[in-house]
Design an enzyme around this catalytic site. Sequence first.
Site, PDB file in Angstrom:
ATOM      1  N   GLU A  94      -4.622   7.466  -3.158  1.00 15.61           N
ATOM      2  CA  GLU A  94      -5.217   6.397  -2.769  1.00 15.61           C
ATOM      3  C   GLU A  94      -5.489   5.355  -3.932  1.00 15.61           C
ATOM      4  O   GLU A  94      -5.499   3.934  -3.762  1.00 15.61           O
ATOM      5  CB  GLU A  94      -6.391   6.527  -1.955  1.00 15.61           C
ATOM      6  CG  GLU A  94      -6.093   7.323  -0.348  1.00 15.61           C
ATOM      7  CD  GLU A  94      -5.167   6.263   0.283  1.00 15.61           C
ATOM      8  OE1 GLU A  94      -5.100   5.026   0.195  1.00 15.61           O
ATOM      9  OE2 GLU A  94      -4.603   6.965   1.039  1.00 15.61           O
ATOM     10  N   HIS A 107       1.819   4.666  -2.998  1.00 14.66           N
ATOM     11  CA  HIS A 107       2.039   6.024  -2.686  1.00 14.66           C
ATOM     12  C   HIS A 107       3.340   6.558  -2.956  1.00 14.66           C
ATOM     13  O   HIS A 107       3.615   7.401  -3.853  1.00 14.66           O
ATOM     14  CB  HIS A 107       1.589   6.482  -0.987  1.00 14.66           C
ATOM     15  CG  HIS A 107       0.300   6.373  -0.774  1.00 14.66           C
ATOM     16  ND1 HIS A 107      -0.741   7.055  -1.310  1.00 14.66           N
ATOM     17  CD2 HIS A 107      -0.361   5.656   0.393  1.00 14.66           C
ATOM     18  CE1 HIS A 107      -1.820   6.963  -0.586  1.00 14.66           C
ATOM     19  NE2 HIS A 107      -1.652   6.031   0.443  1.00 14.66           N
ATOM     20  N   HIS A 113       0.833  -1.113  -0.081  1.00 14.97           N
ATOM     21  CA  HIS A 113       0.036  -0.233  -0.019  1.00 14.97           C
ATOM     22  C   HIS A 113       0.888   1.547  -0.052  1.00 14.97           C
ATOM     23  O   HIS A 113       0.666   2.257  -0.893  1.00 14.97           O
ATOM     24  CB  HIS A 113      -0.940   0.126   1.443  1.00 14.97           C
ATOM     25  CG  HIS A 113      -1.746   1.098   1.348  1.00 14.97           C
ATOM     26  ND1 HIS A 113      -3.185   1.119   0.871  1.00 14.97           N
ATOM     27  CD2 HIS A 113      -1.702   2.344   1.874  1.00 14.97           C
ATOM     28  CE1 HIS A 113      -3.812   2.248   1.128  1.00 14.97           C
ATOM     29  NE2 HIS A 113      -2.964   3.099   1.648  1.00 14.97           N
ATOM     30  N   GLU A 114       1.749   1.398   1.042  1.00 16.37           N
ATOM     31  CA  GLU A 114       2.514   2.461   0.916  1.00 16.37           C
ATOM     32  C   GLU A 114       3.554   2.573  -0.192  1.00 16.37           C
ATOM     33  O   GLU A 114       3.905   3.618  -0.612  1.00 16.37           O
ATOM     34  CB  GLU A 114       3.606   2.604   2.339  1.00 16.37           C
ATOM     35  CG  GLU A 114       2.546   2.634   3.609  1.00 16.37           C
ATOM     36  CD  GLU A 114       1.551   3.632   3.569  1.00 16.37           C
ATOM     37  OE1 GLU A 114       1.744   4.751   2.922  1.00 16.37           O
ATOM     38  OE2 GLU A 114       0.493   3.282   4.362  1.00 16.37           O
TER      39      GLU A 114
END
Length: 489
Positions: A285, A259, A255-256
Amino acid sequence: MSSYEDLMAFQRDTEALAQVAGRLGWDQETMMPRGAAEQRGEEMGALESVLHARRTDPRLGEWLETVTPGDEVAVAQLREIRRSYERNVKVPARLASEIARVTSVAQGIWAEARANEDVAAFLPTLAEVLRLRREEAAALADGGDPYDALLQDYEPETSGALIAALFDRMRPRLVALREAVLGSDRQPAALTGHYPEAAQIRLSREIARNFGYDFSRGRLDLAVHPFSSGSGNDVRITTRVNEKDPFNCFYSTIHEVGHACYELGVDPDFLLTPLGRGASMGVHESQSRIYENQLGRSRAYTGWLFGRMQQVFDMAPGDAEAFYATVNRVQQGFIRTESDEVQYNLHVMLRFDLERALIAGTLEVADLEEAWNSRFLADFGVAVEKPSDGVLQDVHWSVGLFGYFPTYTLGNVYAGCLHHALREAVPDLDAALAEGRSAPATEWLRENVQRHGARLAPREVIATACGFEPDEEPLLTYLEAKFGELYGI
């Protein structure tokens, strides 16, 4: 130099100082000694005073009146500078500095209260953060809706009413899907076993590289609440470890990385300019969620992950198909960041309604825990038993990020659209994912989304990449198809 060059030189220094402030925030969450919290708050407040003075410098107004943009990039740069200037001049310097100071200190108070399951220890600080944000919202709204004013920091050109309407359209299908899944006779097994921290971190670093993260311009550390920080050529990520649940670590990392790769993928010509960052948190997101879910939780990629985990850990025997079902297992749970794809957006909807009421003044901090617990029981059918599973689980309100939560679901909606377009553009994607290679997907996302930075408006980014205006249908269709197959419904 021309007026435009003067303006951009001034802006470059402002952007560089903002990166320094961000680095202080990263250090606070990862390496800063606990005893430095009060001093760090003073440092953040002082730096915000400098930044606010630059963002409201009268010369900016003069430049914006006189500069004639030479091309579409200059038009976009001026649009972003003007938006920042017009917002910041409405906020008193005293208030901007105090928000930075209080929210810096509040992070540590929240983390300690969460660790001790002590809501009462945090509520006075949260009340102070909320008071400051309400004051800021009133200044920014200029008679309009205060929550809408705060939303603009995270998702320009949207409103609470538009988000509420989107959520109202999504909720019935999500609830129906959840009820069908939880009522199915086909329930995947949970993961069991022990997964040592060091091995999880090693594999997380490998996974990060799989998804295109450049460790020469970043690093991976541990934090209470995983996050990504920075832009340009210094973009850092964090994860967390539970030795009984490696998925928490691996999928937080992915997830990170989503980003981080967005920030690393922005056109280098935009470095240290207003365009050198993501278009909005919703678009941000979209990257983290498509990396984590449509790619990272796909049958093809989990097949590769299963093989690697068999090599790295002493796992019980099994097969890749059962592992895929386990990765995507839908179950009752409390934690948003650990939630399955079916229920994730229902967690966001709860927070959106509560924070909107907090800013409006129809809900006060003293009543927040009860409101959270009652709403959670109504929405999820289980009672919250401890604050770290409830009102203390997220860091966002402690640092004043009111208006941030709905961008998670906007990101999911955008990711659904992007995934639909990606599958059409790269029909053999699964063959690469099955080998642990995400490059065909991540290169498409870099070319069609990430390189633009903030040059395009948020919805324009998605529409340009996909060839159609974004809406919730691709996401809901994807969820119903994926979990319908998994659960035989």
